[in-house]
Design a protein around this motif. Sequence first.
Motif, PDB file in Angstrom:
ATOM      1  N   ARG A  70       0.808  -1.211   0.000  1.00  0.00           N
ATOM      2  CA  ARG A  70       0.000   0.000   0.000  1.00  0.00           C
ATOM      3  C   ARG A  70       0.845   1.266   0.000  1.00  0.00           C
ATOM      4  NH1 ARG A  70      -3.630  -1.190   5.180  1.00  0.00           N
ATOM      5  NH2 ARG A  70      -1.539  -1.790   5.901  1.00  0.00           N
ATOM      6  N   ASP A  71       2.158   1.096   0.199  1.00  0.00           N
ATOM      7  CA  ASP A  71       3.067   2.233   0.303  1.00  0.00           C
ATOM      8  C   ASP A  71       4.333   1.964  -0.502  1.00  0.00           C
ATOM      9  OD1 ASP A  71       1.546   3.616   2.528  1.00  0.00           O
ATOM     10  OD2 ASP A  71       2.101   1.771   3.572  1.00  0.00           O
ATOM     11  N   VAL A  72       5.090   3.031  -0.750  1.00  0.00           N
ATOM     12  CA  VAL A  72       6.459   2.897  -1.222  1.00  0.00           C
ATOM     13  C   VAL A  72       7.367   3.382  -0.105  1.00  0.00           C
ATOM     14  CG1 VAL A  72       5.921   3.092  -3.660  1.00  0.00           C
ATOM     15  CG2 VAL A  72       6.359   5.158  -2.352  1.00  0.00           C
ATOM     16  N   PHE A  73       8.596   2.883  -0.110  1.00  0.00           N
ATOM     17  CA  PHE A  73       9.507   3.131   1.006  1.00  0.00           C
ATOM     18  C   PHE A  73      10.874   3.573   0.479  1.00  0.00           C
ATOM     19  CE2 PHE A  73       6.635  -0.375   1.851  1.00  0.00           C
ATOM     20  CZ  PHE A  73       6.065  -0.054   3.076  1.00  0.00           C
ATOM     21  N   GLN A  74      11.516   4.437   1.243  1.00  0.00           N
ATOM     22  CA  GLN A  74      12.909   4.769   0.984  1.00  0.00           C
ATOM     23  C   GLN A  74      13.710   4.494   2.244  1.00  0.00           C
ATOM     24  OE1 GLN A  74      14.194   8.848   0.802  1.00  0.00           O
ATOM     25  NE2 GLN A  74      15.717   8.435  -0.798  1.00  0.00           N
ATOM     26  N   VAL A  75      14.788   3.733   2.099  1.00  0.00           N
ATOM     27  CA  VAL A  75      15.638   3.414   3.244  1.00  0.00           C
ATOM     28  C   VAL A  75      16.395   4.664   3.669  1.00  0.00           C
ATOM     29  CG1 VAL A  75      17.501   1.964   4.113  1.00  0.00           C
ATOM     30  CG2 VAL A  75      15.888   1.031   2.431  1.00  0.00           C
TER      31      VAL A  75
END
Length: 240
Positions: A50-55
């Motif tokens: 449901r989301d995108v992520f950045q480390v």
Amino acid sequence: MSGPSLNPIRNLHDFIDDLPPSVRADIDAVSRYRSVVAGARILRRGSLPRDVFQVQAGRVKYCSWDHEGREEVLTYMQQGDWIGLSELFTDLPASWDVVTLSPVTVRVVSRRQFHDLLDAHPALSKALLRVFALRFSLHRLFGLDHSALTLKQRLIKMLYFLSFSHEKAATDAQPINLKLSQEELGKVVGASRQKLNPALKALQHEGLLTVRVGGVILHSRARIVERYGHLLGLPTPDKA
């Protein structure tokens, strides 16, 4: 004459760095942040995120398991790398588990908000198109490697491309410390530790790297390009 520009590969990771300040500000405005413990899944294979992520901090791996229970690792990611971008556009479930290798902090942007950002900022869409084109080219090349290249050649390519997600501020002439064990490296090149070790020693003998406990130090990307640019699809720099 100077060597080839390596910026396209470098920007494959933290691609928002080169976006206009107004775009970065809008991304920041819809971002929230989450801490994740080591050993947790950020993405689960077969599920639609449901989301995108950045480390922001820490390390993760894209991994799966074959029918005999053996782990396969596609790649490792760390600060600046994005997770879930492909699924954002395909609406297909994740093909890999993304598992944290350490405590991790991630930036989180919802799918809806990211799509709104794409509609509002053509520069973001263009940057992502470039990322996907580079990924396609790299996956195609690595897909041919097992049948066309020796283990040593596959290792050279993998170390070179992994170096762009480690010590991102390092220039092409500086040493880069890849904090990956031989077991971890073996999983991404498809070899056991016993087979990998002689290949690492050969590259060490050539003066390209130093093997340390828990990692490998590349003496410089420029030195790898000078010797193996043809293997990487890059022109070798002219010598004075």
